[in-house]
Each structure stands twice: as structure tokens, then as C-alpha cells.
Design an enzyme around this catalytic site. Structure first.
Site, PDB file in Angstrom:
ATOM      1  CB  SER A   1      40.304  29.814  53.644  1.00 40.32           C
ATOM      2  OG  SER A   1      41.675  30.196  53.632  1.00 40.32           O
ATOM      3  CE  LYS A   2      35.454  34.996  57.784  1.00 34.13           C
ATOM      4  NZ  LYS A   2      34.697  34.877  59.000  1.00 34.13           N
ATOM      5  NE  ARG A   3      44.979  30.582  59.030  1.00 35.21           N
ATOM      6  CZ  ARG A   3      45.283  29.369  59.476  1.00 35.21           C
ATOM      7  NH1 ARG A   3      46.234  28.680  58.899  1.00 35.21           N
ATOM      8  NH2 ARG A   3      44.628  28.857  60.484  1.00 35.21           N
TER       9      ARG A   3
END
Ligand code: GLU
Length: 481
Positions: A250-252
Site C-alpha cells: 500500500s502507499k503507507r
């Protein structure tokens, strides 16, 4: 029939690496089959639009070498926001056929329904505010009064939805598990589901190739195809990309692990587009041979969807670095130098192209990313300000300063300033002074580069040129004593 494949990003942010992988697989499939690669901008979620996202998507695809055959640049009709009349017309068709209905529920009423753990569907629609619980004249009056409303898909209470996914295989689901999806929102814009199906049909898309996260949407889409009486395109859902620490990338998770997220970040870090493409192609696709380094032409020639595996692919930055190193070699020194020119000039001021090319040649296979030229190999462009303390301890002996001055003197009068002459001058000096060649080689490297690693000393000296070598040898002798 030649396939038509679309890449359909939402301009809600800069194109991320997973998005480019999807685009690449669409592109490779289209190209490998002599088909058409379509870019469609899915901009119906007006609240999430990011102004320069579309420009970034277009620029990123171009940078990566994915040539769009049809898209916003070809004319109007490739942005969903330009097609609202088409969607409204299709909603009317569904309403007329009884496959969709009006609903007037307030956000509060919907929240209360969800709080009870319910979905909007066969079990609940009878107690909400919609065409089932209002009379026909009430519905008409509310619409005439412009009361906020949506149009929902009428999900059948029974029946199974089945389809073959080219990658995931047979997928089956009961219609009862689906809710009455909103098709047209209160702002008059369609939802993703409606617009996606209407467009894939009208754009004559033959293959839907996209990330696995869209697989759960397919049953809803199948109901829509059925309701319209259309043949659905072939589905192919690409495996998830896993982060190196497991779980979806994910982006995170990427940010936490220091993995660049956006394509523009890879570009800024000076990865070669060819290397990124090669790396992304192998995130899910398995070639039939042992080959690991591919040009776009080779990928296009060899790509096939039946060699895309359903299991997740792990993102490994070290593989990208390896791929980059291989592609730098394939590009050749002149091209690498041309690509590096701007960054080198920004870091060190104007530098002759021929000099940058000779530095690239000198560094050779050690170059992993172009940006290394401005960091690890900055000494090619400016005198070292510091000398590696461990190198000094190990290599800078008591006679080093004397030997450096003597070697500098020889270099001043050397005939041709090339590797052979540089080496023979050094060996002659060593012999005269009764020391091993290493006694000059190691401190000389430290003197000219500040480090103890890098290309062969004579390659390094030849690239630096006479003036810089003499100056740096004398300076180190003065500074280090
Ligand atoms: N607009 C969707 C996205 O942003 C497209 C999904 C699809 O390809 O159907 O990924």
C-alpha cells in the site's frame, strides 16, 4: 479480432507503481496481439479529483514508453466526465426495463441502516425511501422537485454469477450477496461501476486487465452486462503486489519501508524507464526461458497472459536496482551520459558531454543508478573535500606524501595521458624507490578520489585528466602529510 484493451485510471493522485504495472500488462497484451491500447480517464468521483493527476498519468506513461493509441489526446470522449449524457441515457434504459430504481434516502437514514449491519438490498429495500415504498406519483413529484436522489441497481434475489477469469480461473458468486449498487449519484455523475461497464461496452473493449482488487466488483458488472443485454469482455485480474515485509504493498507500507510510491519518484531518483518496465513486467509474468533482462520489444514479443500467475508478486527494490544496472549497460555510455547531463550540470555546473561520457565509461558496470554519478562518483566532477579516515589509516603510510609528489611530477611530463603510460610511469617509480606498486596505487587512489573503492586507478586517472590528477596528488600530500 484484434483486442482492444484499456487502462482506466482515476485521476485521484499521481500514477503509482502498481498502476504502471497494470498499464504495462494492458499495453504488452495489446501490442503482442496487434491490438489497441486505450487510455480512459475515470474522473466521475468529483470529490477526489487531483488537478494535475491526469497530466502526471500521461507523462508517466510516455516516460515509461507506453504509447497510447487512443486517449484524451485523440479527441473528446476519453474522459468519463465528458460522457455523462451517455450514462444518464443508459440509466433511463435500466429504469425502463425495471433493472434499476430511484431512491431518496437521506445520509442519516443510510447510516442508521448500516449501523444495524444491513446492506441496501432485497432484505432492506422494502423499508427504505425508494420506488418500492413510494407511489409512482410521489416518485415523479420528488424528482420534479429536484429532491436529492440516486438510481440503484435492482439486484435479483436469486441466481448465480459465474465467469472465467483468464488469470484467476473460474469465479462464482451468489447474487444474494450483493447490494443494490448506486449507479447514478445525486450529483448526476455515474458511479465507477456503471460508467466502467457502459464505457467498456461502447469503447468495444475486448479484455479487461486490471488489479486483483477489482475482482469483487465483477459480479456487479456482470449483472449490469446482463441487464443491458451485452456480452461482457474477457476478464483478467493481475496478482497483488506484496510489500517486502508481507501484506499488500500500500502507499503507507511502501512509505514506511522507504519504497518510492509514484512513478514520478522513480523518475526523480533517476531510474531508467527501461529498467522499471523490465522489473514491473516480472511482477506477475513469468517468461518461458531463463532470460531476466528484457527490452520493451522483447517483452512485447514474448508476453502472454497465460504466463501471468495468480499468486501475489513480491516487490523487491534490490531487483529493480539490478535491472537498472543491466539496462545502463545496454543503453551504452553516450546515452547514459546524455540522460545524466542535466543532473550533473545541476550538481556541478556545466560539464562537457564527452567528459560525462568518459566518466560513465570509467565507472562501467559499477554504475547502479545514474544518480550515483552525483553522489558516489562525485569525485569525478570535483576535488575530494575529505579523505576516508579508514583509508588513511590503512593506506597512507609514512612515505605516501613523498611518493605522491614524485608521481605528480612524472604525470606532469607524461607523453600520452593514457592508462598504459600512467601504469608504466607508476611501476617505474615504484621500482626506483624500491617499494611495491601498491604503495603508490592505494594512496594515489585515496588522493584523487577520497575513497578506497572504485574503478581501476589507471582508468580513474586517465578519465580525470592530467591537471586534476596532479593538483589532487599534491593537495593530498599537503593535507595528509
Ligand atoms: N478507475 C479504476 C482505477 O482507478 C479502474 C479499474 C478498472 O480498470 O476497471 O483503477
Amino acid at each position: 479480432m484484434a483486442p482492444r484493451v484499456r487502462f482506466a485510471p482515476s485521476p485521484t493522485g499521481y500514477l503509482h507503481i502498481g498502476g504502471l504495472r497494470t498499464a504495462l500488462f494492458c499495453y504488452l497484451f495489446a501490442r503482442s496481439q496487434g491490438g489497441t491500447f486505450v487510455l480512459r480517464i475515470e474522473d466521475t468521483d468529483r470529490s477526489r479529483l487531483v488537478e494535475d493527476a491526469e497530466a502526471d498519468i500521461v507523462a508517466s506513461l510516455r516516460w515509461a514508453g507506453l504509447v497510447v493509441d487512443e486517449g484524451p489526446a485523440s479527441g473528446p470522449g476519453y474522459r468519463q466526465s465528458e460522457r455523462t449524457a451517455l450514462y444518464q441515457d443508459h440509466v433511463q434504459r435500466l429504469l425502463a426495463k425495471g433493472h434499476a430504481y430511484y431512491a431518496f434516502d437521506t445520509p442519516e437514514a443510510l447510516a442508521a441502516m448500516r449501523q444495524d449491519g444491513d446492506a441496501y438490498g432485497p432484505a432492506t429495500r422494502g423499508r427504505m425511501l425508494n420506488a418500492f415504498t413510494l407511489s409512482e406519483s410521489e416518485v415523479t413529484a420528488r424528482i420534479a422537485n429536484r429532491e436529492p436522489h440516486v438510481v440503484r441497481l435492482l439486484v435479483p434475489e436469486k441466481g448465480r454469477i459465474e465467469f472465467e477469469d483468464l488469470i484467476k480461473g473460474h469465479v462464482a458468486m451468489d447474487a444474494a450477496g450483493l447490494d443494490d449498487q448506486v449507479l447514478l449519484k445525486s450529483d448526476g455523475f455515474p458511479t465507477y461501476h456503471l460508467a466502467n461497464v457502459v464505457d467498456d461496452h461502447h469503447m468495444r473493449i475486448t479484455h479487461v486487465i486490471r488489479g486483483e482488487e477489482w475482482l469483487p466488483s465483477v459480479p456487479k458488472h456482470m449483472l449490469l452486462y446482463r441487464a443491458f443485454g451485452w456480452e461482457p469482455p474477457v476478464m483478467a485480474h493481475l496478482p497483488l503486489i506484496l510489500s517486502p515485509s508481507g501484506g499488500k504493498l500500500s502507499k503507507r507500507s511502501a512509505t514506511t519501508l522507504g519504497i518510492p510510491v509514484s512513478v514520478r519518484d522513480y523518475r526523480a531518483l533517476e531510474y531508467e524507464p527501461e529498467a522499471l518496465v523490465n522489473f514491473l513486467a516480472l511482477l506477475g509474468w513469468h517468461p518461458s526461458s531463463e532470460q531476466e533482462v528484457f527490452s520493451m520489444a522483447e517483452l512485447t514479443e514474448q508476453f502472454s497472459l497465460d504466463r501471468v500467475v495468480p499468486s501475489p508478486a513480491r516487490f523487491d527494490l534490490s531487483k529493480l536496482r539490478w535491472s537498472n544496472q543491466q539496462h545502463l549497460r545496454l543503453l551504452g555510455t553516450a546515452q547514459v551520459a546524455a540522460r545524466a547531463a542535466d543532473q550533473v550540470a545541476k550538481a556541478f555546473g556545466p560539464v562537457a558531454h564527452t567528459y560525462v561520457a568518459s566518466v560513465v565509461a570509467a565507472v562501467g558496470h559499477r554504475l547502479v543508478v545514474r544518480s550515483d554519478l552525483c553522489t558516489e562518483y562525485a569525485y569525478f566532477f570535483r576535488d575530494p573535500a575529505l579523505y576516508d579516515p579508514r583509508g588513511i589509516k590503512r593506506r597512507w603510510k609514512a612515505d605516501a606524501a613523498v611518493l605522491m609528489r614524485a608521481y605528480a611530477n612524472r604525470l606532469e611530463t607524461l607523453g600520452a595521458f593514457d592508462e598504459a603510460q600512467l601504469e608504466s610511469a607508476l611501476r617505474t617509480l615504484a621500482k626506483e624507490r624500491g617499494v611495491g606498486a601498491g604503495r603508490i596505487i592505494h594512496p594515489a587512489r585515496l588522493a584523487v578520489s577520497g575513497t578506497t573503492a572504485g574503478p581501476s586507478l589507471f582508468v580513474l586517472l586517465a578519465a580525470l585528466g592530467r591537471e586534476a590528477c596532479v593538483r589532487r596528488l599534491r593537495r593530498a600530500a599537503a593535507v595528509l602529510g
